[in-house]
Design a protein around this motif. Sequence first.
Motif, PDB file in Angstrom:
ATOM      1  N   ARG A   1      29.149  -3.017 -40.334  1.00  0.00           N
ATOM      2  CA  ARG A   1      29.426  -1.638 -39.925  1.00  0.00           C
ATOM      3  C   ARG A   1      30.526  -1.574 -38.865  1.00  0.00           C
ATOM      4  NH1 ARG A   1      23.730  -0.836 -40.604  1.00  0.00           N
ATOM      5  NH2 ARG A   1      23.340  -1.179 -38.400  1.00  0.00           N
TER       6      ARG A   1
ATOM      7  N   ARG B   1      27.548  -6.042 -48.687  1.00  0.00           N
ATOM      8  CA  ARG B   1      26.307  -6.633 -48.208  1.00  0.00           C
ATOM      9  C   ARG B   1      25.352  -6.807 -49.388  1.00  0.00           C
ATOM     10  NH1 ARG B   1      23.250  -2.642 -44.298  1.00  0.00           N
ATOM     11  NH2 ARG B   1      21.346  -3.483 -45.223  1.00  0.00           N
TER      12      ARG B   1
ATOM     13  N   SER C   1      29.606   5.433 -52.721  1.00  0.00           N
ATOM     14  CA  SER C   1      29.323   5.039 -51.342  1.00  0.00           C
ATOM     15  C   SER C   1      30.484   5.456 -50.451  1.00  0.00           C
ATOM     16  CB  SER C   1      29.065   3.523 -51.221  1.00  0.00           C
ATOM     17  OG  SER C   1      30.228   2.784 -51.502  1.00  0.00           O
TER      18      SER C   1
ATOM     19  N   VAL D   1      17.961   7.862 -55.004  1.00  0.00           N
ATOM     20  CA  VAL D   1      17.754   6.492 -55.473  1.00  0.00           C
ATOM     21  C   VAL D   1      18.286   5.559 -54.399  1.00  0.00           C
ATOM     22  CG1 VAL D   1      19.967   6.348 -56.715  1.00  0.00           C
ATOM     23  CG2 VAL D   1      18.070   4.915 -57.445  1.00  0.00           C
TER      24      VAL D   1
ATOM     25  N   ALA E   1      19.796   1.750 -53.470  1.00  0.00           N
ATOM     26  CA  ALA E   1      20.379   0.487 -53.912  1.00  0.00           C
ATOM     27  C   ALA E   1      20.908  -0.161 -52.650  1.00  0.00           C
ATOM     28  CB  ALA E   1      21.497   0.720 -54.918  1.00  0.00           C
ATOM     29  N   GLU E   2      20.332  -1.292 -52.325  1.00  0.00           N
ATOM     30  CA  GLU E   2      20.585  -1.879 -51.021  1.00  0.00           C
ATOM     31  C   GLU E   2      22.068  -2.003 -50.713  1.00  0.00           C
ATOM     32  OE1 GLU E   2      20.262  -4.078 -47.441  1.00  0.00           O
ATOM     33  OE2 GLU E   2      21.497  -4.642 -49.163  1.00  0.00           O
ATOM     34  N   TYR E   3      22.862  -2.370 -51.734  1.00  0.00           N
ATOM     35  CA  TYR E   3      24.277  -2.627 -51.452  1.00  0.00           C
ATOM     36  C   TYR E   3      25.079  -1.351 -51.255  1.00  0.00           C
ATOM     37  CZ  TYR E   3      25.708  -1.493 -56.290  1.00  0.00           C
ATOM     38  OH  TYR E   3      25.977  -0.856 -57.469  1.00  0.00           O
ATOM     39  N   LEU E   4      24.504  -0.211 -51.648  1.00  0.00           N
ATOM     40  CA  LEU E   4      25.257   1.044 -51.547  1.00  0.00           C
ATOM     41  C   LEU E   4      24.717   1.989 -50.479  1.00  0.00           C
ATOM     42  CD1 LEU E   4      25.811   1.796 -55.346  1.00  0.00           C
ATOM     43  CD2 LEU E   4      27.534   1.044 -53.692  1.00  0.00           C
TER      44      LEU E   4
ATOM     45  N   ALA F   1      21.745   1.242 -48.068  1.00  0.00           N
ATOM     46  CA  ALA F   1      20.619   0.612 -47.372  1.00  0.00           C
ATOM     47  C   ALA F   1      20.100   1.556 -46.292  1.00  0.00           C
ATOM     48  CB  ALA F   1      21.077  -0.708 -46.746  1.00  0.00           C
TER      49      ALA F   1
ATOM     50  N   ASP G   1      19.146   1.039 -43.292  1.00  0.00           N
ATOM     51  CA  ASP G   1      19.716   0.904 -41.940  1.00  0.00           C
ATOM     52  C   ASP G   1      21.136   1.467 -41.877  1.00  0.00           C
ATOM     53  OD1 ASP G   1      20.126  -1.645 -43.523  1.00  0.00           O
ATOM     54  OD2 ASP G   1      21.493  -2.037 -41.869  1.00  0.00           O
ATOM     55  N   ASP G   2      21.882   1.382 -42.976  1.00  0.00           N
ATOM     56  CA  ASP G   2      23.205   2.005 -42.998  1.00  0.00           C
ATOM     57  C   ASP G   2      23.077   3.531 -42.916  1.00  0.00           C
ATOM     58  OD1 ASP G   2      24.773  -0.251 -43.064  1.00  0.00           O
ATOM     59  OD2 ASP G   2      25.205  -0.165 -45.217  1.00  0.00           O
TER      60      ASP G   2
ATOM     61  N   LEU H   1      25.892   6.282 -42.101  1.00  0.00           N
ATOM     62  CA  LEU H   1      26.697   6.230 -43.333  1.00  0.00           C
ATOM     63  C   LEU H   1      26.091   7.189 -44.356  1.00  0.00           C
ATOM     64  CD1 LEU H   1      27.432   2.396 -43.547  1.00  0.00           C
ATOM     65  CD2 LEU H   1      29.143   4.198 -43.413  1.00  0.00           C
TER      66      LEU H   1
ATOM     67  N   LEU I   1      24.687   8.142 -53.159  1.00  0.00           N
ATOM     68  CA  LEU I   1      24.191   7.696 -54.463  1.00  0.00           C
ATOM     69  C   LEU I   1      23.286   8.736 -55.130  1.00  0.00           C
ATOM     70  CD1 LEU I   1      24.542   5.192 -56.195  1.00  0.00           C
ATOM     71  CD2 LEU I   1      22.501   4.236 -55.156  1.00  0.00           C
ATOM     72  N   GLY I   2      22.584   9.496 -54.292  1.00  0.00           N
ATOM     73  CA  GLY I   2      21.659  10.504 -54.834  1.00  0.00           C
ATOM     74  C   GLY I   2      22.339  11.807 -55.227  1.00  0.00           C
TER      75      GLY I   2
ATOM     76  N   THR J   1      26.847   5.842 -61.091  1.00  0.00           N
ATOM     77  CA  THR J   1      27.058   5.004 -59.913  1.00  0.00           C
ATOM     78  C   THR J   1      28.555   5.123 -59.606  1.00  0.00           C
ATOM     79  OG1 THR J   1      25.234   3.614 -60.663  1.00  0.00           O
ATOM     80  CG2 THR J   1      26.562   2.777 -58.853  1.00  0.00           C
TER      81      THR J   1
END
Lengths: 527, 527
Positions: A460, A472, B159, B355, B357-360, B362, B364-365, B370, B374-375, B380
Amino acid sequence: MEGESSTWLAGGPGGADRLAHLIPVALRALDAGVAERGGPIPAGGPAAVAAALAATGNAGAAPAARGGHDVLRSGTPGAEAGSSATPRAPQPAALSSAAGLPLHGVGAERALEELGTLLASGAADPADPKCAAHLHCPPLAVAVAADVVASALNPSMDSWDQAPVASELERQFSTGIARLCYPDAVRPDAVVTSGGTESNLLGLLLARETAGSAIRPVCGANSHHSVARAAWLLGLPAPVVVPCADDRMVPSALAEALAPLGAQAVVVATAGTTNTGRIDPLTEIAGICRRTGARLHVDAAYGGLALCSATLRTRVAGLELADSVALDLHKFGWQPVAAGLFAAREATDLAALTVRAEYLNADDDTEAGLPDLLGRSLHTSRRPDAFRMAVTVRALGVQGIGALVERCCATASGVHGLVADHPALRSWGPPELSTVVFRPRAADELPGSAGDDLVARVRRTLLEEGTAVIGRGVLPTGPEGSPQLWLKLTLLHPHATEADYRPILDAVVTAAAALRTAVVRESPVAS
Amino acid sequence: MEGESSTWLAGGPGGADRLAHLIPVALRALDAGVAERGGPIPAGGPAAVAAALAATGNAGAAPAARGGHDVLRSGTPGAEAGSSATPRAPQPAALSSAAGLPLHGVGAERALEELGTLLASGAADPADPKCAAHLHCPPLAVAVAADVVASALNPSMDSWDQAPVASELERQFSTGIARLCYPDAVRPDAVVTSGGTESNLLGLLLARETAGSAIRPVCGANSHHSVARAAWLLGLPAPVVVPCADDRMVPSALAEALAPLGAQAVVVATAGTTNTGRIDPLTEIAGICRRTGARLHVDAAYGGLALCSATLRTRVAGLELADSVALDLHKFGWQPVAAGLFAAREATDLAALTVRAEYLNADDDTEAGLPDLLGRSLHTSRRPDAFRMAVTVRALGVQGIGALVERCCATASGVHGLVADHPALRSWGPPELSTVVFRPRAADELPGSAGDDLVARVRRTLLEEGTAVIGRGVLPTGPEGSPQLWLKLTLLHPHATEADYRPILDAVVTAAAALRTAVVRESPVAS
């Protein structure tokens, strides 16, 4: 060229002249915005971009241009962004205010200049090697130029009388793609999609239409989120998730998962995972599916174009054994989004998409020889994305595309070497395609979740500084297979070299050292 | 500009210069192809186009250019098309042969020149007023120019770190669209889709996620085929079909259909039907839905942009009472495909699309600020189609768009007047939007199905001659409400006048007279 330029049409006689007047305005804006940004992404992060955009209100100033970098990070972006950015003469009203969209227009040239510059200055530009987070490619200029012709003529692929030659070119191109995937099949076919997500949906849909709605999707723990989402959309049960080792599906675990399901299963394997670029053991998986009678769909959105390279195509061996395959030419293939394809070994499987709409494919029209295009997609109106793909393949040849894929994979191997040699970095493993996965060793030295916290904050920080855009991914590398957060570089820039990525690795190490103290202080476990 | 032009990137420093070299090649091809065609569509019909494309094999010659018109219709298109078309120096190999895609490339310039000319010469060009079959608009040059910037930078809307400013501009634009649809709602929202088909899918999906999979779709007999297709895709039961009168849903019939379903229903009403452009009685339908607790989705893909006109917006009154609305700016809105929007009165309804997706996106992001994009879509990777829509609205203003909608509707009224006054034509009724529905009176004089056969053959003849591209639709105007085939002109050309359409009407009458004898001879009923 008569009338207001904002109402000019792109097609018909004179259309090319009208575009030749307006496109240079757009290109000047692109150039100005790229220069203003000066790096892979605007600095300041989301809050600053949004605040600056809101604060500039009536200004066309880029929200987070490099010139405003420090101001945007100073904590009062709204107040100062306007003054720090280079002023431009015409000031656009906000696109949308409390009152909604703008009532009056400002003309084509001004709108293109202002919003074009804004988009370019505020882009995450994959043509900069430091923008390497995602399967997000820098498009080829030839594809972008081809798309202008498609946009101007606007063929819609849902009926022949909207796309006479476009539909025929699409048919030829998708047949070529089907043969690339299935060189030995009797009658393979392919259709154009909006990307891997839609192609995976089609993979499950065709299985549902073949085996009925009792079918159970089965996929690896490494599979893309779109597989589970497709199951949800289609009203199917959630997928059975098969364990992976080294980010590859474990065949014996698949056999075990399929045992109770028999033919009532559709397996989704992956050729190029999102996290690491790993390729499932396709031949072995296909053998297991054949023995149980399960259908097999392979998500080769990332790895599929390895088929274009004589040296790399062995890596996706077994792809030709799948019932269907997802490919994305907006990854390797260097197309602007969207450029998805869905190939089926048996053309007849695509009959599941058949639909009748009297105004588009009436029976008597079809009998009279008008091709029925409606059943080649879940969409109705549909853009001729195949056109720019076909122009690109015509320009470069399959071999030319393959050479670019090879370059990216070779660069990734080189960058992996840099990681492996770096005392402050740990490699997850050598790349199979073009993804390099690594972690600052500083993270390994922290207790509990603090290591992952450090990894997330490094990413980040570099993003918010505008230094680099890194990806990531969570992988089960922690104690007893617990999840751990990794960084990744997804290398899709065909002209970048190993040396271009060294500064990113250094920046990661520097940021990790700088952030470590703060993470330790804030970590509940460490404190 | 270094290296092979076929591997040039569109983005990054110098990208604009590289595009400034290649786009003019594409525009020259567009211009040459349009000139070669010379009319609304290539003559010769599908078989000739396909045969000529196959026969030219290694030739870049347009398959059905005007010059080859008669040859292509002579029955030996394969043999003669090559000789009749204007020869061009470089001859491209077929895109795909038995061996698949071309192994070697021909370079960017040659690929653009050859395939660009081919696409343009073989297009059904909606910028020609004689191409008026479908809701298939001639795109504005400003939208096409804006799209070049979007394609070059390739923001992907899944993202923030792939689309910093693009995502913020999309958010602003879609909020503006939501407010256009729902001026009095507290927190409306809208998302970008690939068109009415996907928007209708979202309408049913949100209903399914709210009310559960026991929900029953209910739509008019006038509704678009995508409603039934969405129900199928989502695993819902087939829609209950409500009778129509005058191509509008009958409110009392809707009330009757809803009685046994209660709140377990989602009603799809239409604001601008595909066949006739009729608008359902939205306010009355919304009242019925409110009383039963059914959700209401309005397919306003065609009619929705009437909201931009102060004089026309009353025609879609009641739209703001729907739970969700489908809009297409690739109809009125003059965007290249795709430019769909889905508006929801309550932003929270869109949470059904959430939805992870950890890479898009997460957790914590997202917590760190951030934006979670995605939703906001079922896709995608997703193209920033909102950008060219926003540039267009900025260039023209809502008022400017509304003025173009008004012109099309006024022209349709004028053309309807020509039909009504024509002794050899019968009008279905005055247009509510911009669709003119009519039938040659000669068809009414034929027994049984021969009348419909004549109508269908008139359309195909004008199409195959390359004279005009006319639409068709079945309406229940036969004896005792039996189906009858009609012709339609869907007028989306904002600069065409009534006079431009008179030749089409005359061509219909002439063709009907010429074909009548053959139809009578071949008709099983008449003979």
